[in-house]
Design a protein around this motif. Sequence first.
Motif, PDB file in Angstrom:
ATOM      1  N   ALA A   1       2.292   1.761  -3.362  1.00 25.10           N
ATOM      2  CA  ALA A   1       1.259   2.280  -4.260  1.00 25.10           C
ATOM      3  C   ALA A   1       1.003   3.760  -4.022  1.00 25.10           C
ATOM      4  CB  ALA A   1      -0.040   1.485  -4.075  1.00 25.10           C
ATOM      5  N   VAL A   2       0.974   4.180  -2.741  1.00 24.56           N
ATOM      6  CA  VAL A   2       0.712   5.591  -2.418  1.00 24.56           C
ATOM      7  C   VAL A   2       1.797   6.485  -2.993  1.00 24.56           C
ATOM      8  CG1 VAL A   2       0.624   7.258  -0.527  1.00 24.56           C
ATOM      9  CG2 VAL A   2      -0.675   5.128  -0.374  1.00 24.56           C
ATOM     10  N   PHE A   3       3.051   6.091  -2.825  1.00 27.85           N
ATOM     11  CA  PHE A   3       4.147   6.910  -3.352  1.00 27.85           C
ATOM     12  C   PHE A   3       4.144   6.929  -4.878  1.00 27.85           C
ATOM     13  CE2 PHE A   3       6.097   5.988   0.887  1.00 27.85           C
ATOM     14  CZ  PHE A   3       6.137   7.305   1.317  1.00 27.85           C
TER      15      PHE A   3
ATOM     16  N   VAL B   1       0.832  -1.207   0.000  1.00 22.67           N
ATOM     17  CA  VAL B   1       0.000   0.000   0.000  1.00 22.67           C
ATOM     18  C   VAL B   1       0.866   1.256   0.000  1.00 22.67           C
ATOM     19  CG1 VAL B   1      -1.679   1.318   1.343  1.00 22.67           C
ATOM     20  CG2 VAL B   1      -1.954  -1.145   1.095  1.00 22.67           C
ATOM     21  N   ALA B   2       1.931   1.264   0.826  1.00 17.79           N
ATOM     22  CA  ALA B   2       2.825   2.430   0.865  1.00 17.79           C
ATOM     23  C   ALA B   2       3.493   2.638  -0.490  1.00 17.79           C
ATOM     24  CB  ALA B   2       3.876   2.243   1.956  1.00 17.79           C
TER      25      ALA B   2
ATOM     26  N   ILE C   1       1.474   6.603  -6.712  1.00 16.32           N
ATOM     27  CA  ILE C   1       0.318   7.430  -7.095  1.00 16.32           C
ATOM     28  C   ILE C   1       0.683   8.914  -7.007  1.00 16.32           C
ATOM     29  CG2 ILE C   1      -1.970   8.165  -6.317  1.00 16.32           C
ATOM     30  CD1 ILE C   1      -2.499   5.222  -5.591  1.00 16.32           C
ATOM     31  N   GLY C   2       1.373   9.303  -5.923  1.00 14.60           N
ATOM     32  CA  GLY C   2       1.795  10.701  -5.800  1.00 14.60           C
ATOM     33  C   GLY C   2       2.724  11.120  -6.920  1.00 14.60           C
TER      34      GLY C   2
ATOM     35  N   GLU D   1      -6.752   9.253 -11.774  1.00 15.63           N
ATOM     36  CA  GLU D   1      -5.941  10.438 -12.067  1.00 15.63           C
ATOM     37  C   GLU D   1      -6.233  11.008 -13.441  1.00 15.63           C
ATOM     38  OE1 GLU D   1      -3.980  12.295 -10.419  1.00 15.63           O
ATOM     39  OE2 GLU D   1      -3.805  11.190  -8.552  1.00 15.63           O
TER      40      GLU D   1
ATOM     41  N   ALA E   1      -1.265   1.309  -8.124  1.00 17.85           N
ATOM     42  CA  ALA E   1      -0.908   2.651  -8.584  1.00 17.85           C
ATOM     43  C   ALA E   1      -1.268   2.841 -10.053  1.00 17.85           C
ATOM     44  CB  ALA E   1       0.588   2.899  -8.359  1.00 17.85           C
TER      45      ALA E   1
ATOM     46  N   SER F   1       0.694  11.331 -10.194  1.00 24.12           N
ATOM     47  CA  SER F   1      -0.167  12.516 -10.293  1.00 24.12           C
ATOM     48  C   SER F   1       0.641  13.746 -10.679  1.00 24.12           C
ATOM     49  CB  SER F   1      -0.888  12.746  -8.961  1.00 24.12           C
ATOM     50  OG  SER F   1       0.039  13.043  -7.929  1.00 24.12           O
TER      51      SER F   1
ATOM     52  N   GLY G   1       1.506  -3.331  -5.317  1.00 24.00           N
ATOM     53  CA  GLY G   1       1.592  -1.881  -5.167  1.00 24.00           C
ATOM     54  C   GLY G   1       1.629  -1.184  -6.512  1.00 24.00           C
TER      55      GLY G   1
END
Length: 351
Positions: A24-26, A21-22, A28-29, A226, A218, A32, A214
């Motif tokens: 994927a979050v990074f 998850v972490a 995704i950031g 996005e 993303a 974007s 992940g």
Amino acid sequence: MRSGVSLSERSFTLILWLVAVAFAVFLIGLGSLVVGDLPEVEHRYTLEQFLDPGKSQATAAALKEVRRERGDNQQQTDQAQLALDAARSASAAARETFANWLKTRDTTQRVDQDPDLVARTQQLDALKAAERTVEERLEALAQADLDLAQKQSALMAEDSEERAAAQQKLQAAESTQELRVFGYRLAVTLPLLVLAGWLLLKRRNTRNWPFVWGFALAAAFAFFVELVPYLPSYGGYVHYGVGVVVTLVAGRAAINALHAHRERQRIAEARPDEERRTEIATDQALLRLAKKVCPGCERPVDVASPNANFCPHCGIGLFERCPACDHRKSMFERFCSACGSRGGHAALGQA
């Protein structure tokens, strides 16, 4: 990834999901920022780029000159109005004085005042003439302002037509640019989605599965979330069209996997009991038994019944008596939970 029952394995699994998850979050950031900054590769169009420079400048200069002339005309009009007000005041005062003088003359009936009457009348005529001169000047200024206003209206209409034509060209150029930028975004996000699908199909069960999941999360977020704010009017067709294709491919893969699983299950059920048990991990078998399903075919079984030693669906052995203490134990347990001795069938070397 095999289902484990130990607390440490569950903890490590949870930690690895948090890593996925972490990751994927990074991603995704980062995605974007990349998707949002892609328009910077294109220059911004302005309306002035699509105007005829010579014609536009000439019209602007003419409008500027007309506005200046109207400004000067207004100043002259204001001054003439003040002069007219002064002339009217002087004329009114003179007429009042003349009227008082006439009353006095009529009372005294003095003939020697006739020359004064002529002089005063001439003076009033001169004041009236001056007043009329100022009025004529104001009328001329008003006519000049009307002509200038008409000229200004014509120039403004011409300028509006030029700008309307330029606006149409600007909109066409922006639409083309929007298409290119959408193509850039699609060229970034769509391959990522395809790569994520391939990784899920081929690498989701490897030791690096957290990064695979992940990356897949993303990529899916970048394409289906996005990309939404940047979709042009026709972009929804691409967006949902790809979604339909991905769903069809994933659904077809799931259907094929289901039929392949059923075929493997049918072949496995035809093999000897002991050979089938050696292919099932001990922890996986015990976990399925705890859920009251057969470790082999995963169908429901009555594990609480003391006589249910074999699966009624596929025939695989489930329970046996410990050769040392006669305790009823699972055939998948390596050691008897009552006496600790090694079980007969479990000693066959299951992984």
